[in-house]
Design a protein around this motif. Sequence first.
Motif, PDB file in Angstrom:
ATOM      1  N   THR A   2      12.275  60.233 -10.537  1.00 39.07           N
ATOM      2  CA  THR A   2      11.204  59.214 -10.574  1.00 39.07           C
ATOM      3  C   THR A   2       9.878  59.839 -10.961  1.00 39.07           C
ATOM      4  N   ARG A   3       9.632  61.095 -10.481  1.00 40.27           N
ATOM      5  CA  ARG A   3       8.337  61.673 -10.793  1.00 40.27           C
ATOM      6  C   ARG A   3       8.241  62.031 -12.272  1.00 40.27           C
ATOM      7  N   LEU A   4       9.382  62.343 -12.885  1.00 38.42           N
ATOM      8  CA  LEU A   4       9.361  62.604 -14.327  1.00 38.42           C
ATOM      9  C   LEU A   4       9.068  61.319 -15.098  1.00 38.42           C
ATOM     10  N   VAL A   5       9.666  60.220 -14.657  1.00 39.52           N
ATOM     11  CA  VAL A   5       9.404  58.934 -15.313  1.00 39.52           C
ATOM     12  C   VAL A   5       7.934  58.577 -15.140  1.00 39.52           C
ATOM     13  N   LYS A   6       7.438  58.809 -13.933  1.00 40.31           N
ATOM     14  CA  LYS A   6       6.028  58.512 -13.644  1.00 40.31           C
ATOM     15  C   LYS A   6       5.134  59.348 -14.566  1.00 40.31           C
ATOM     16  N   ALA A   7       5.493  60.613 -14.733  1.00 36.01           N
ATOM     17  CA  ALA A   7       4.690  61.485 -15.599  1.00 36.01           C
ATOM     18  C   ALA A   7       4.739  61.000 -17.043  1.00 36.01           C
TER      19      ALA A   7
ATOM     20  N   THR B  91      -7.985  63.343 -21.444  1.00 33.21           N
ATOM     21  CA  THR B  91      -9.022  64.185 -20.846  1.00 33.21           C
ATOM     22  C   THR B  91      -8.377  65.417 -20.220  1.00 33.21           C
ATOM     23  N   ALA B  92      -9.210  66.439 -19.981  1.00 36.02           N
ATOM     24  CA  ALA B  92      -8.704  67.681 -19.384  1.00 36.02           C
ATOM     25  C   ALA B  92      -8.034  67.386 -18.041  1.00 36.02           C
ATOM     26  N   ARG B  93      -8.686  66.550 -17.236  1.00 41.31           N
ATOM     27  CA  ARG B  93      -8.105  66.261 -15.922  1.00 41.31           C
ATOM     28  C   ARG B  93      -6.773  65.538 -16.067  1.00 41.31           C
ATOM     29  N   ASN B  94      -6.731  64.552 -16.983  1.00 45.33           N
ATOM     30  CA  ASN B  94      -5.476  63.811 -17.157  1.00 45.33           C
ATOM     31  C   ASN B  94      -4.354  64.703 -17.655  1.00 45.33           C
ATOM     32  N   HIS B  95      -4.695  65.657 -18.522  1.00 45.31           N
ATOM     33  CA  HIS B  95      -3.675  66.591 -18.992  1.00 45.31           C
ATOM     34  C   HIS B  95      -3.053  67.316 -17.796  1.00 45.31           C
ATOM     35  N   LEU B  99       0.788  67.321 -15.706  1.00 47.99           N
ATOM     36  CA  LEU B  99       1.553  68.501 -15.271  1.00 47.99           C
ATOM     37  C   LEU B  99       1.886  68.401 -13.787  1.00 47.99           C
ATOM     38  N   CYS B 100       0.867  68.056 -12.991  1.00 50.86           N
ATOM     39  CA  CYS B 100       1.075  68.002 -11.535  1.00 50.86           C
ATOM     40  C   CYS B 100       2.113  66.944 -11.165  1.00 50.86           C
ATOM     41  N   VAL B 101       1.975  65.755 -11.768  1.00 52.09           N
ATOM     42  CA  VAL B 101       2.912  64.678 -11.438  1.00 52.09           C
ATOM     43  C   VAL B 101       4.333  65.085 -11.828  1.00 52.09           C
ATOM     44  N   SER B 102       4.496  65.649 -13.031  1.00 53.08           N
ATOM     45  CA  SER B 102       5.869  66.001 -13.421  1.00 53.08           C
ATOM     46  C   SER B 102       6.442  67.088 -12.544  1.00 53.08           C
ATOM     47  N   ALA B 103       5.587  67.973 -12.035  1.00 54.96           N
ATOM     48  CA  ALA B 103       6.097  69.077 -11.233  1.00 54.96           C
ATOM     49  C   ALA B 103       6.125  68.742  -9.749  1.00 54.96           C
ATOM     50  N   GLY B 104       5.670  67.542  -9.398  1.00 56.26           N
ATOM     51  CA  GLY B 104       5.655  67.160  -7.993  1.00 56.26           C
ATOM     52  C   GLY B 104       4.590  67.880  -7.180  1.00 56.26           C
ATOM     53  N   LEU B 105       3.522  68.331  -7.857  1.00 57.58           N
ATOM     54  CA  LEU B 105       2.417  68.978  -7.150  1.00 57.58           C
ATOM     55  C   LEU B 105       1.359  67.927  -6.825  1.00 57.58           C
ATOM     56  N   PRO B 106       0.555  68.172  -5.777  1.00 58.54           N
ATOM     57  CA  PRO B 106      -0.508  67.204  -5.499  1.00 58.54           C
ATOM     58  C   PRO B 106      -1.514  67.167  -6.663  1.00 58.54           C
ATOM     59  N   GLU B 107      -1.997  65.968  -7.000  1.00 62.27           N
ATOM     60  CA  GLU B 107      -2.890  65.845  -8.150  1.00 62.27           C
ATOM     61  C   GLU B 107      -4.213  66.579  -7.937  1.00 62.27           C
ATOM     62  N   SER B 108      -4.533  66.874  -6.673  1.00 65.32           N
ATOM     63  CA  SER B 108      -5.775  67.601  -6.392  1.00 65.32           C
ATOM     64  C   SER B 108      -5.759  68.984  -7.029  1.00 65.32           C
ATOM     65  N   ARG B 109      -4.562  69.525  -7.307  1.00 63.21           N
ATOM     66  CA  ARG B 109      -4.471  70.845  -7.943  1.00 63.21           C
ATOM     67  C   ARG B 109      -5.134  70.832  -9.319  1.00 63.21           C
ATOM     68  N   ALA B 110      -5.187  69.675  -9.965  1.00 61.43           N
ATOM     69  CA  ALA B 110      -5.793  69.580 -11.293  1.00 61.43           C
ATOM     70  C   ALA B 110      -7.259  69.998 -11.224  1.00 61.43           C
ATOM     71  N   VAL B 145      -1.964  75.734 -11.983  1.00 66.01           N
ATOM     72  CA  VAL B 145      -1.772  74.620 -11.048  1.00 66.01           C
ATOM     73  C   VAL B 145      -0.672  74.875 -10.024  1.00 66.01           C
ATOM     74  N   GLY B 146       0.387  75.569 -10.451  1.00 66.89           N
ATOM     75  CA  GLY B 146       1.495  75.790  -9.522  1.00 66.89           C
ATOM     76  C   GLY B 146       1.334  77.034  -8.661  1.00 66.89           C
ATOM     77  N   LYS B 147       0.182  77.714  -8.742  1.00 63.43           N
ATOM     78  CA  LYS B 147      -0.066  78.968  -8.005  1.00 63.43           C
ATOM     79  C   LYS B 147       1.116  79.931  -8.105  1.00 63.43           C
ATOM     80  N   PRO B 148       1.543  80.257  -9.331  1.00 67.55           N
ATOM     81  CA  PRO B 148       2.720  81.112  -9.473  1.00 67.55           C
ATOM     82  C   PRO B 148       2.395  82.579  -9.206  1.00 67.55           C
ATOM     83  N   LYS B 149       3.448  83.392  -9.179  1.00 65.69           N
ATOM     84  CA  LYS B 149       3.275  84.820  -8.953  1.00 65.69           C
ATOM     85  C   LYS B 149       3.644  85.626 -10.201  1.00 65.69           C
ATOM     86  N   VAL B 150       3.963  84.918 -11.268  1.00 64.28           N
ATOM     87  CA  VAL B 150       4.259  85.574 -12.540  1.00 64.28           C
ATOM     88  C   VAL B 150       3.476  84.844 -13.626  1.00 64.28           C
TER      89      VAL B 150
END
Lengths: 251, 304
Positions: A2-7, B91-95, B99-110, B145-150
């Motif tokens: 769902t989150r991919l669709v949302k994105a 916009t930069a924020r929307n871009h 990313l955040c929405v597709s990765a399931g991260l909170p949008e505040s990370r943007a 945004v994902g705070k990765p280690k690599v």
Amino acid sequence: MTRLVKAELLKVFTTRMVWGMLALSLGFTLISLAALSILSGQEGVPSITESAGAIALFSSAASGLVFAFIIGTLVMTGEYRFQTITHTFLITPRRERVVAAKLAACAVVGAIFGVAGMLLSAVVAVPAILIKGGSLSVIDGDIARVGVGVIAAMALYTILGLAMGSLLGNQIAAMVVGIGWIYVLENLLVVLLPSVGRWLPGGAAQAVFGVAPPIGGTPYLPAWGGALLLAGYALVFAVVASTTTIRRDIT
Amino acid sequence: MTAIEISQLTKTFGTVRAVDGVSFTVEAGTITGFLGPNGAGKTTTLRCLLGLVAADSGTALINGQSYAHLGSPISAVGAVLEATSFHPGRTARNHLRVLCVSAGLPESRADEALEQVGLADAAGQRVGGFSLGMRQRLALAGALVGKPKVYILDEPSNGLDPAGIQWLRGFLRYLAEETGAAVLVSSHVLAEVQQTVDHVVIIAKGKLVHQGRLADLTVNGSTPVRVVAREADRLGPALERAGGKVDPAPAPENAAAESAAGVLTVRGMTPEAIGQVALDERVVLSELVRERSGLEQIFLELTA
Ligand SMILES: Nc1ncnc2c1ncn2[C@@H]1O[C@H](COP(=O)(O)OP(=O)(O)OP(=O)(O)O)[C@@H](O)[C@H]1O
Ligand SMILES: [Mg+2]
């Protein structure tokens, strides 16, 4: 998922293109509504106070199919053109999931176009029928089917756009091929060679709306047959979209 | 800990063997420069590592897994690639929200990531109006945004002004030293990463030519030393007997004058060893200095 669709939906609705296409689609619907209302009952045009004319009038909601198609192409080709596909596949390396999300998002966007078109049709068609002295009861038995048909056709054409975009990768090419198909080939075949045309997506959509075939022409499929055919096309396009996307190197 | 492990990686495009049996590793907490001239195969290697290009053979692993098998890839790896772009109308924020929405991260990370790269003020602007440097920063924000280690960065300083390059260096050091991340950063100019990296991996024509600590590259004796002596014709053979490799210095513009003054370029010996030979031979030196372009020279020779 769902989150991919949302994105994917977020991607569509954070660009201005979608609003332009929706406006054009509604514009075409409006032109068709006006033409059918004004010419109602004249030579070769069914009267909107009768069932066949009323169905054709409400089916105006699908006049902008080509714009739904274009949005569908953009969902894929926009990613290649602006190279955002890299971000997309970095986040979701399992590409079949990206394609599935795009298919679902396209269905939703197409459905939105369809609903918007039906609302506009209702707003214009209802007073038009009443002004012409008709009764709304002529459409009672068909309105639900026309509505579902319009929404399904819009969703399907958006998916068709996505598939064409995936196959060709290039926005202009996908648009030229798509517009050529919808406006030239399909229109000609549906009218001139209905025995073939009724098997095409356009013919199937007409069957679902329940629009009467051109006078003397081969009848369209029954509504359920049209619906089944549309679903079949959607499936084929989905397969085209995924197989062309999953294997491609992103360089 | 080994963060990135590439082993026998090969990729052919048509008839071009872009990457040819490349193997190297990158450790956590270090910055590794991935160097090679244009067309060496850097981008292709990195794209194979990120699952964007399918390798013909070999493996490329991150934290011991192929990219496609990482649970949440953008929380494991942050990538900034060349030829990556943005939708100009977004916009930069929307871009970053996408990313955040597709990765399931909170949008505040943007917004946090935009803040980190110094783009907070431009968050609401369409990317179409961004300068090249702003785009690079936005790309970096996407990696954060994902705070990765690599971190995997392909020519990240392209388009940055000197201040931006300096900022980037500091930022990469911060990622490696403060957050313990592994950073792999490609460049075709050694000088650009020389001040930042701990390790270098050098490739040319798709093949690995050197992997090691940057310091090793500098002190392995192949840094050329410029020697000027009136009796260069006597000193030269003596240095060669001592194991040095001696060339008359290349001096295109005033070759005659220079050779008269006796300029030699010596490889394989430290300045101290050369001084010792000169003393033994009782030759007067008027100049004895490491070539400043030494590293660049080694790089050119390795990748020739
Ligand atoms: N999609 C592609 N199709 C055909 N050849 C390609 C493709 N991508 C890369 N190559 C070739 O592979 C080789 C390596 O290219 P690559 O982009 O990996 O080099 P690079 O080290 O990143 O160079 P640069 O410093 O210019 O970015 C080149 O010869 C290039 O022409
Ligand atoms: Mg490159």
